[in-house]
Scaffold this active site. Structure first.
Site, PDB file in Angstrom:
ATOM      1  N   GLN A 154      -5.311   6.175   0.057  1.00 33.97           N
ATOM      2  CA  GLN A 154      -5.244   6.455  -1.169  1.00 33.97           C
ATOM      3  C   GLN A 154      -6.502   7.557  -1.157  1.00 33.97           C
ATOM      4  O   GLN A 154      -6.418   8.506  -1.749  1.00 33.97           O
ATOM      5  CB  GLN A 154      -6.040   5.238  -1.953  1.00 33.97           C
ATOM      6  CG  GLN A 154      -4.864   4.334  -2.537  1.00 33.97           C
ATOM      7  CD  GLN A 154      -5.358   3.273  -3.243  1.00 33.97           C
ATOM      8  OE1 GLN A 154      -6.870   2.860  -3.379  1.00 33.97           O
ATOM      9  NE2 GLN A 154      -4.563   2.145  -3.998  1.00 33.97           N
ATOM     10  N   ASP A 163      -0.573  -4.291   2.182  1.00 32.92           N
ATOM     11  CA  ASP A 163      -0.155  -4.905   0.842  1.00 32.92           C
ATOM     12  C   ASP A 163       0.656  -6.307   1.158  1.00 32.92           C
ATOM     13  O   ASP A 163       0.879  -7.073   0.131  1.00 32.92           O
ATOM     14  CB  ASP A 163       0.544  -4.068   0.102  1.00 32.92           C
ATOM     15  CG  ASP A 163      -0.251  -2.923  -0.743  1.00 32.92           C
ATOM     16  OD1 ASP A 163      -1.639  -3.080  -0.624  1.00 32.92           O
ATOM     17  OD2 ASP A 163       0.371  -1.899  -0.912  1.00 32.92           O
ATOM     18  N   ARG A 220       0.333  -9.399  -6.258  1.00 33.11           N
ATOM     19  CA  ARG A 220       0.861  -9.957  -5.080  1.00 33.11           C
ATOM     20  C   ARG A 220       0.401 -11.404  -4.988  1.00 33.11           C
ATOM     21  O   ARG A 220       1.176 -12.179  -4.007  1.00 33.11           O
ATOM     22  CB  ARG A 220       0.560  -8.988  -4.041  1.00 33.11           C
ATOM     23  CG  ARG A 220       1.319  -7.538  -4.079  1.00 33.11           C
ATOM     24  CD  ARG A 220       0.968  -6.918  -3.067  1.00 33.11           C
ATOM     25  NE  ARG A 220       1.029  -5.215  -3.201  1.00 33.11           N
ATOM     26  CZ  ARG A 220       2.034  -4.632  -3.564  1.00 33.11           C
ATOM     27  NH1 ARG A 220       3.171  -5.227  -3.655  1.00 33.11           N
ATOM     28  NH2 ARG A 220       1.850  -3.358  -3.623  1.00 33.11           N
TER      29      ARG A 220
HETATM   30  C1  S3P Z   1      -1.755   3.025  -1.519  1.00 35.55           C
HETATM   31  C2  S3P Z   1      -2.415   2.679  -0.606  1.00 35.55           C
HETATM   32  C3  S3P Z   1      -2.943   1.395  -0.001  1.00 35.55           C
HETATM   33  C4  S3P Z   1      -2.271   0.359  -0.693  1.00 35.55           C
HETATM   34  C5  S3P Z   1      -1.866   0.453  -2.070  1.00 35.55           C
HETATM   35  C6  S3P Z   1      -1.222   1.744  -2.565  1.00 35.55           C
HETATM   36  C7  S3P Z   1      -1.147   4.203  -1.882  1.00 35.55           C
HETATM   37  O1  S3P Z   1      -4.457   1.437  -0.421  1.00 35.55           O
HETATM   38  O2  S3P Z   1      -3.053  -1.004  -0.411  1.00 35.55           O
HETATM   39  O3  S3P Z   1      -1.160  -0.494  -2.670  1.00 35.55           O
HETATM   40  O4  S3P Z   1      -0.187   4.589  -2.711  1.00 35.55           O
HETATM   41  O5  S3P Z   1      -1.543   5.379  -1.136  1.00 35.55           O
HETATM   42  P1  S3P Z   1      -5.338   1.835   0.636  1.00 35.55           P
HETATM   43  O6  S3P Z   1      -4.932   3.186   1.083  1.00 35.55           O
HETATM   44  O7  S3P Z   1      -6.581   2.057  -0.163  1.00 35.55           O
HETATM   45  O8  S3P Z   1      -5.263   0.882   1.748  1.00 35.55           O
END
Ligand code: S3P
Length: 443
Positions: free
Chosen positions: A175, A326, A402
């Site tokens: 993210q 996840d 989840r």
């Molecule tokens: C995601 C990245 C993950 C994941 C989230 C979706 C994404 O989070 O947990 O459900 O789409 O980039 P983080 O990058 O904060 O770990």
């Protein structure tokens, strides 16, 4: 909204699970397909989009900033993008609902545009840290003003004319990486985002597909350097979203723990940055077969056949965590019914997901009779060696889809029903979950 009308539900197994099912589109890819289409000049189409609440929050926010986004009767989504640099000033706050991905990626997007935005979200999202994106994005000159520091509601004043970004990620987070890449798209020159631990690479793959000038170099120790040239001109695309490997993990584990089961899940994304759960389940002795392997829209895809298996506990190496971040809630369910001990560590990030997933999974599993110990950065689980757990407890799912789905699956191998206090958050990522579980139960 999911926090207004809780929907409680009881789950209990009724024999073997069988059949062929399809899970909804990948959540990460769905968010990105809308965002990049909204930044392209012209008309893009997306099929297989996850029509869950999280992705719909992204769609609504992009519409509020000028993109035209519509769903055709045939389920194909049509997006007319505004072009990088041309987002419009929204007239109302952007409601991110439960979706951390929407909030963090869109903050990156608006940070390098000349607009002011307000981000709001539900109770769960309002407890999740936004400093991980607002701090590095402040360095380009965007201004963030959050509630109690770095929490939503948060206002963002974007900036144009920033110098290129050079940022090394302090945590493994797709993210944060994607937020910085989205900001870089509207910054003149080449930005560099450095990722010491690889995370899901959907943004890199898809941006290349949209014609962005993007290069990735990898050091010997695995550190990735992502170079993005800004003031990008993205070309509209037709995108086919594969099924979500995170969602597929629920029917797969349900089959593995329910005696006599055999389930096929079709069209599942098999991007190696996402498949840690399947590697770990195979190491535990899971009977999983991957067939019909192919490539769809730049992403590897396969069908997964899962058969009831006698599982054994394992030590999960912390390095694998980003590729199954996840999936730990449902993985813990599998471990609680395996033979022997499963050890996990390095999972601090699970404490800042839609809920504190270490605390809630430990509490819920203990309540249904599993032997589990919570440590600071993981869970230690002594499995039941295939025996059904007691069940018979009410699970607090804390607005976390989840957690709710994990205990719905756990109920398949319990002596008494497992009650989940609120299943409504499941609609954020897997609106067809209950129907799918019924289909598998009816064979
Ligand atoms: C995601 C990245 C993950 C994941 C989230 C979706 C994404 O989070 O947990 O459900 O789409 O980039 P983080 O990058 O904060 O770990």
């Amino acid at each position: 909204m999911s926090d207004v009308h809780p929907i409680p539900r009881e789950f209990i197994g009724s024999g073997p699970l069988s059949g062929t099912v399809k899970v909804p589109g990948d959540k990460s890819i769905s968010h990105r397909s809308l965002m990049f289409s909204a930044l392209a000049v012209g008309h893009s189409q997306v099929s297989g989009l996850l029509e869950g609440e999280d992705v719909l929050s992204t769609a609504a926010a992009l519409r509020a900033m000028g993109a035209r986004i519509e769903r055709g009767d045939d389920g194909i989504w049509h997006i007319d993008g505004v072009g990088v640099g041309s987002l419009l000033q929204p007239t109302t706050p952007l409601d991110m609902g439960n979706s951390g991905t929407s909030a963090r990626l869109l903050m990156g997007l608006v940070a390098s545009h000349a607009i002011d935005t307000i981000f709001i979200g539900d109770d769960s999202l309002s407890k999740r840290p936004m400093g991980r994106v607002s701090v590095p994005l402040s360095q380009i000159g965007a201004q963030f003003s959050g509630t109690n520091g770095d929490y939503l509601p948060m206002t963002v004043k974007g900036v144009i004319g920033a110098a290129p970004i050079q940022y090394r990620l302090p945590i493994a987070s797709a993210q944060v990486k994607s937020a910085m890449m989205l900001a870089a798209l509207n910054i003149s020159g080449v930005s560099e985002i450095i990722e010491p631990i690889a995370t899901r690479d959907h943004s890199e793959r898809m941006l290349r597909g949209f014609g962005a000038d993007l290069k990735v170099e990898q050091d010997e120790d695995g550190t990735r350097h992502i170079f993005v040239r800004g003031e990008a001109e993205l070309k509209p695309q037709n995108i086919d979203v594969p099924g979500d490997p995170s969602s597929a993990a629920f029917p797969v584990v349900a089959a593995l723990i329910t005696p006599g089961s055999e389930v096929r899940v079709t069209n599942v994304g098999m991007n190696p940055t996402r498949t840690g759960i399947y590697k770990m389940l195979i190491e535990m002795g899971a009977d999983l077969t991957f067939v019909n392997e192919r490539e769809v829209g730049g992403e590897p895809v396969a069908d997964i056949i899962a058969k009831y298996s006698s599982l054994s506990g394992i030590d999960v190496p912390p390095e694998i965590a980003p590729s199954m971040i996840d999936e730990f809630p449902i993985f813990f369910v599998a471990a609680s019914m395996a033979k022997g001990r499963t050890m996990t560590s390095g999972l601090d990030e699970l404490r800042v997901k839609e809920s504190d997933r270490l605390a809630l999974m430990a509490a819920g599993l203990a309540a249904i009779g599993a032997r589990v110990k919570e440590v600071e950065d993981g869970l230690i689980i002594d499995g039941s060696d295939g025996e059904a757990l007691a069940g018979g407890a009410m699970i607090n799912s804390a607005l976390d889809h989840r957690i709710a789905m994990s205990f719905a699956v756990a109920g398949q191998n319990c002596l008494n029903p497992v009650a989940v206090d609120d299943i409504s958050p499941i609609a954020t990522s897997f609106p067809t979950f209950e129907k799918m579980m019924e289909e598998l139960a009816n064979g």
